[in-house]
Structure formats: C-alpha cells, structure tokens
Design an enzyme around this catalytic site. Sequence first.
Site, PDB file in Angstrom:
ATOM      1  N   HIS A 174      54.620  33.287  38.291  1.00  0.00           N
ATOM      2  CA  HIS A 174      54.413  33.998  37.041  1.00  0.00           C
ATOM      3  C   HIS A 174      54.031  33.081  35.896  1.00  0.00           C
ATOM      4  CE1 HIS A 174      56.569  37.847  38.196  1.00  0.00           C
ATOM      5  NE2 HIS A 174      55.301  38.063  38.020  1.00  0.00           N
ATOM      6  N   GLU A 204      39.756  41.139  57.358  1.00  0.00           N
ATOM      7  CA  GLU A 204      40.484  39.907  57.010  1.00  0.00           C
ATOM      8  C   GLU A 204      41.041  39.174  58.221  1.00  0.00           C
ATOM      9  OE1 GLU A 204      43.428  40.736  53.993  1.00  0.00           O
ATOM     10  OE2 GLU A 204      44.090  42.563  54.951  1.00  0.00           O
ATOM     11  N   ASP A 260      42.747  35.999  53.400  1.00  0.00           N
ATOM     12  CA  ASP A 260      43.304  36.030  54.755  1.00  0.00           C
ATOM     13  C   ASP A 260      42.255  35.667  55.799  1.00  0.00           C
ATOM     14  OD1 ASP A 260      46.088  36.551  54.757  1.00  0.00           O
ATOM     15  OD2 ASP A 260      45.656  38.489  53.852  1.00  0.00           O
ATOM     16  N   CYS A 317      36.926  41.085  48.170  1.00  0.00           N
ATOM     17  CA  CYS A 317      37.939  41.171  47.111  1.00  0.00           C
ATOM     18  C   CYS A 317      38.920  39.992  47.139  1.00  0.00           C
ATOM     19  CB  CYS A 317      38.682  42.499  47.188  1.00  0.00           C
ATOM     20  SG  CYS A 317      39.567  42.727  48.731  1.00  0.00           S
TER      21      CYS A 317
HETATM   22  C1  PEP Z   1      42.774  38.777  50.882  1.00  0.00           C
HETATM   23  O1  PEP Z   1      43.426  38.526  51.893  1.00  0.00           O
HETATM   24  O2  PEP Z   1      41.724  38.184  50.573  1.00  0.00           O
HETATM   25  C2  PEP Z   1      43.199  39.837  49.959  1.00  0.00           C
HETATM   26  C3  PEP Z   1      42.415  40.249  48.998  1.00  0.00           C
HETATM   27  O3  PEP Z   1      44.451  40.321  50.112  1.00  0.00           O
HETATM   28  P1  PEP Z   1      45.803  39.542  49.731  1.00  0.00           P
HETATM   29  O4  PEP Z   1      45.412  38.311  48.970  1.00  0.00           O
HETATM   30  O5  PEP Z   1      46.607  40.498  48.932  1.00  0.00           O
HETATM   31  O6  PEP Z   1      46.374  39.267  51.077  1.00  0.00           O
HETATM   32 MG    MG Z   2      44.966  39.917  52.581  1.00  0.00          MG
END
Ligand code: PEP
Ligand code: MG
Length: 764
Positions: A363, A604, A628, A675
């Site tokens: 944080h 992912e 991931d 993303c």
């Molecule tokens: C990712 O794995 O790129 C993703 C967007 O999800 P998180 O970072 O929440 O695992």
């Molecule tokens: Mg992920």
Amino acid sequence: MLEILRRLVQAVTDAATLDEALTIIVTRIKDTMQTGVCSVYLLDESTDRWLLMATDGLNPDSVRLASLARTEGLVGTVGSRGELVNLDDAPNHPAFRFLRETGEEIFQSFLGVPIVHQREILGVLVVQQTTQRKFSDEEEALLVTVAAQISALIAHAKVSGRLHLSQTTGEKPTDVHFKGVAGIGGVATGTAFVRQPPAILRRVKDAKTDQPELELGEFHIALSEVKAELRQISDSLSEHLARKETALFDTYLRMLEDHTLSGEVCQRIRSGETATTALKYVVLDLVARFEAMDDTYLKERATDLLDLGRRILAKLLHEQSEALEYPDDVILIAEDVTPVMLGEVVTKSLKAIVSIKGSANSHVAILARGLGIPAVMGAVDLPLSDISGAYLIVDGWRGELIVEPSEHVLAEYQRAIDDAAILEMDLEQVEPGAAITEDGARVHLMLNAGPFGDLSDRQRSFIDGVGLYRTEFIFLARSRFPTEDEQESEYRAELETYAPMPVVMRTLDIGGDKSLPYFSIEEENPFLGWRGIRVTLDHPEIFLTQIRAMLRANSGSGNLRILLPMITTLEELRASRVLIERVVLELRAEGISVTKPEVGVMIEVPSAVYLAPELATEADFLSVGSNDLTQYLLAVDRTNARVADIFDGFHPAVLRALKITSTAGVNANIPVALCGEMAGDPLAAVLLVGLGFNELSMSSAALASVKRALGAFHLRECRQLATKALASESGKNVLRIVGHAFMEKQLHLLVPPNLRESFVMEVS
Ligand code: PEP
Ligand code: MG
C-alpha cells in the site's frame, strides 16, 4: 557438518563488524579443516585489487596491506575466473606469486574458492598447507559450501563495514551503492530520515492491575488520540491524493473500532492485566495470524496492525511523536515504511521512500505512486543505524540507493531528475481524447480498476472503458464472504461510474498469492494449485452468487463484460458459461430483466495460448494476463525478488505466445485485450499494437505516457517492430530494438534511463 556450518553462519551473523566476521570465518575453518592457513581476500573496488582481509596462519601484520592485482597470483586466478583452484605444489604453478610480507613461502598446497554473491565475485577463500598434498574432494566440497553460505553475509557485512570504516578514519564515504527492489520509478535526492517505530510492543513487561477501570479509561483515551491523529493525517494526505487512495485510512479507523482489537484488549484489562500488557498480547496475536497468511495483501495488513498497535502503545506510555524533526528534503527510510509514517511527513517535502521490507505492490508503494515520488523497496542490506542524516540519491527505476554521492554521480542523476520533470510536463500536455497512432488507427486504452485510483477528467477522456476490475479486493477486505447484496452494490457503483463504457469484471481470482482469511488454501505450490476458475467451479455457490450480483448490478447500465481467470481447458469455459446461463434464466424467472453479458477468457497459462483458436470461437473476447502468462512461460515466480531479473515481458517466447493469441482473436473476429502490467509500459504498448492487440488495459498513471507513445508511431511501424521483436533471440535485444525506435522518434524520455544511457554511450 551441517551443525558446524550452522554455528559458523550464526557467529558471522552476530558479529558486530566485518573484521570480526572475517576473523571468525578464518579461525573456524582452519580449525575444522585442520589446515595450516585460512585466509580471506576481498575485492577492494577503489584499487581493483584482492586485499588480504583476515588470516589465521599468515603474518597477521600483513592484513589490509598485502594485496594482489585482479588477475595476479593464484588468488587472482580464482577471483578473476570464478573457479576453484586446488594444487599440491603451489609454488611451482606459473600463476604463483610470492607475497613476502605474508610469510607464505612455507606453504606448499593451496585450495582457493571464489566467494560469489548474486553473480558478483566478492572475494576468495583460501586454505593452505605446509605439506605437499592435494586437498580431497570432501575438503573442496566443504570450502565451496562454506563460501556459498557466507557470501550473502559478507556482502551485507561489507556494505555496513565500509560505512563504519570510513567514519572511523574520518574519511567521507562517497558513492556507496545499496541494492533493493524497484518500487516506484523516478529519481530523487535528499537527506535520509530513518523513522524508528513509535514504540516496541515486545518490550512491554507483563504487569497486573487492581484498578482496571483506570486502565480502561487510559486505553480509551489513547485509542481516541490515535484515531484523531489518523484523521488528521488522512486529511492532509487528501490534499495530494484521490479519495480512493486515502480510503485506506478509513480502513485503519475501522480496524481500531473493530471489536476484535479493542474488545479483546478491554476484556483482558477487566481480567486484571494493565492496558499495555493487554494491548501487547492482542496486537501481537493478531499480527501473527495475519503474517501466517500466504496472501501478500493480507500480510501487509499485519504491518498496518503492528503500526497501529505501536501508536496506541506510544500514547499509553505518553511518548511524544510530534517531536520528529524532518530535514528539508526527506528521504523517508524505515524497516517497514507504513502509510501512516508517510502521511506524517508528506507536507514537509517528502522526496522518496526506502523500505527494508515490502514490495512494489504494498500500500505504501501505491500511495507513493499516487504522490509521484520514487520508492525503493526490499533494501535488505541497508544499515539503518548508519544511514540517518546521510545525503542520498534514490533511484526507483533501478531499485538502488547511492549514499553520499560524489559530484560527478550527482550531476549524472540531476540530469535524470530534470528529465523526469520535463517528461511530467510533457505528459500534462497530452491532449484529451482517445488514443490513436500517428496514422489515425484507434487503440482502445482501458483502465485497470481496483480499490485505488480515481481518474481525472482528462484521464477519463483517454479511456474506452474498464479492462479489468479485480473483484477479489471486495472479498479480501472482509472477514467473511460478501453477500450477494453487498457485491451487487459494489458492482453497480463501478458499472455506473463508467457507463456507457464497458466494464470488464473478472470473477473471483483467489489462490496463488491471494487467499482469503476466511477461506484458507494451503498448498505446497500455490501458483500451480487451486487458483482462479478452478476454485469457483469447485464452489458453484460462490460463483453463482457472484454472477447473480454482477447481472443484477448490470440491469440498469448494461455495460458489463465478464472475464474468467486461469482458464486452462475448454471445459472450464463451457462449464462457466452453463452456470452464467443458469443465472440469467433464474433472474428472469424472478422477474428481473437481465441481458446476457459477453463472456471473455483470460489467457494467462501456456495451455490457453495453444488453445486460443478454440477458445476464441466460444468466447466473446480474449484478454491476456501477461503477469501470469510471463510467470508460467518463463517458470519464474512473479513474487520472488531473487528471480525478479528473469521476469521479462519482452522475452521473445512471451511475445510469440502473445502473437499466437492475438492471431486467434483476429481470426475469430473478437476483441483481444491485454490487461497485465506490460500494457502500461509505453515501449511494450507499441509492440503490443504491432502484435495485433486492440485493447490495452492499464493503471491510470500509465495512460498519458502510453497515449503519447502510440501517437508517435504509424501502425505499419508498430508492426515492423513487432516482426523484428518476434525474430529476436532475447528480451534484451527486443528492448534495444524498441528503445532505439523511441530514441529516433524523440521519445527518449519515455525510455528507461538505464537503457537510454546505453544508447548515449554507444554514440559517444
Ligand atoms: C495478470 O496475470 O496479468 C493479471 C492481469 O491478473 P493478476 O495480476 O490479477 O493475476
Ligand atoms: Mg493473473
């Protein structure tokens, strides 16, 4: 053997100075191996020579005097090659170099091993014998093991020792480097202010009281004083930060009001403990419970709780925290910098933060990002006791600090600081509106929404919707599963905030490094375990409730898209679709008007990449989770600092997987988004567009720089770069290719400073 090693490591850890540590090492090894000599040579960077730092067996007067050039002698051979040398007749070896001052002519056999820490050769550990015999394999193995065990300790002791040494000789130490983990990018200079924790709970001595009412009264006063302080800090921070970011302080206030903390303290006081004793036990117990959790987000809560507990204790002990005198340009340093510590100093020109613990996801790092100040986290070697008052450069890009920089180094960094300021001004000039390439091709920039980060109107004009809303934050912030109604109201607020733009809501993605305090998942290998869709398909009651809440929330705005995390098989997509379908029918039967949402799949894991063509025919959109995907393709734990260097989104293997995915999406005529963190890196964004991605989802802080970068490239150029990158052999090469293109477009300020410097060096 193990026991000897364990004791040696412990003794070295406990040593007060580097000299003491090295003396312990040589004496113990000489004893254990029963040799004539054991010595340690360390590389003295100022002279570039191997300096004899400790010996048992050679002339003690030669310590810190006898030295060898980098490739000189047998020590230089071991040190420069990083290889072990084992000789029965050392004086007759061509590399042998006679050092008269050490009296070593009487020693015949020589065994030297390099002391290596993080690929850097720090020194050479040597044993010698008067008799002419080769050291055995077991002896070699022992010395190698010892060198490996002590290398980190030497690295640590060496940096602390350098500071000690220079202070006692009256010399001003310059350019002392410390490594941490890159937290928030940026460079700042200022004076180190080491913040000690307000009061130490563990030091409270157990005590009883026969006046519990008095103790209860004191506890309540202390509690309300801390609450008042928190409110004040939150108010002063809110002048600089979005409301969502300071909402963290509301959580702290709730923690203090929570019955678990104050209720338990009061109960213990009533049963005869003093307020300080009761507080100690309740807080430490809660902290231990949070620390035992696998999830990094919840582990962070342990830090927050401890900080709050210490603050209450300081009030009970009537310790004054207001007496803190900050220098003009503060570099805030602490074992564990907390958001409250940051809040205390923010109005007094805080320039950067450095934390021994914590990560870029904590944080405090998120708050620092909001304030636009650099941060270095995980600076484990930093000697807190020596650093206070020192002048520092904090390099949040590289995750590095430079203590007492020389004028020359300062000038280099001043350029980086000036560049960052110019870039900030430049990004403020980015026109409102959607992102387009130089030739007018539209790229959809989307927002990664979470519990933090409000958008300014200008930032809102950059986006075409929310590309990732991580619903697990709603689950993590509670002590039980949120009800359907609670979820519905959270989702509705989010959907309405961005309507009519689409909002991609991801179904609960727990497991891996995210587990719920009330639904613990204990596994040997959590990233390869029960994660994401695997959990929710095994618990349809959780999944169905969440989908019901999402669809109900969507009834007015109609802008919901659902995203499924960690899909590895087609069956998982189909099973999820069946459940979603069921909810649609159920809600309709209940008289609630719902529309069928679009359902997308996260790509992912490697299997999803290879199944992308099939997944694309059954899903409404694809969205790559590059965090991931990189982790699984490169087999590198995304949370492990030791292998952080290997985590590389520019790795050609990652790019080739991205190409397969985007092609599958394009062929099926569905949107393909990305993303993960990569999307917010301007260099990566240009490549991603070239690879065929038409939606990039990122945090609000990245929007302007990505828009700026895309506006400077033709779509054709993005594709050419992608083609070159796909044919590259390493991530480094890819970065150079893209970095070079940015330099040519006069976008050098968007290129990370270290990469930029390498181009400048090539030209000069
Ligand atoms: C990712 O794995 O790129 C993703 C967007 O999800 P998180 O970072 O929440 O695992
Ligand atoms: Mg992920």
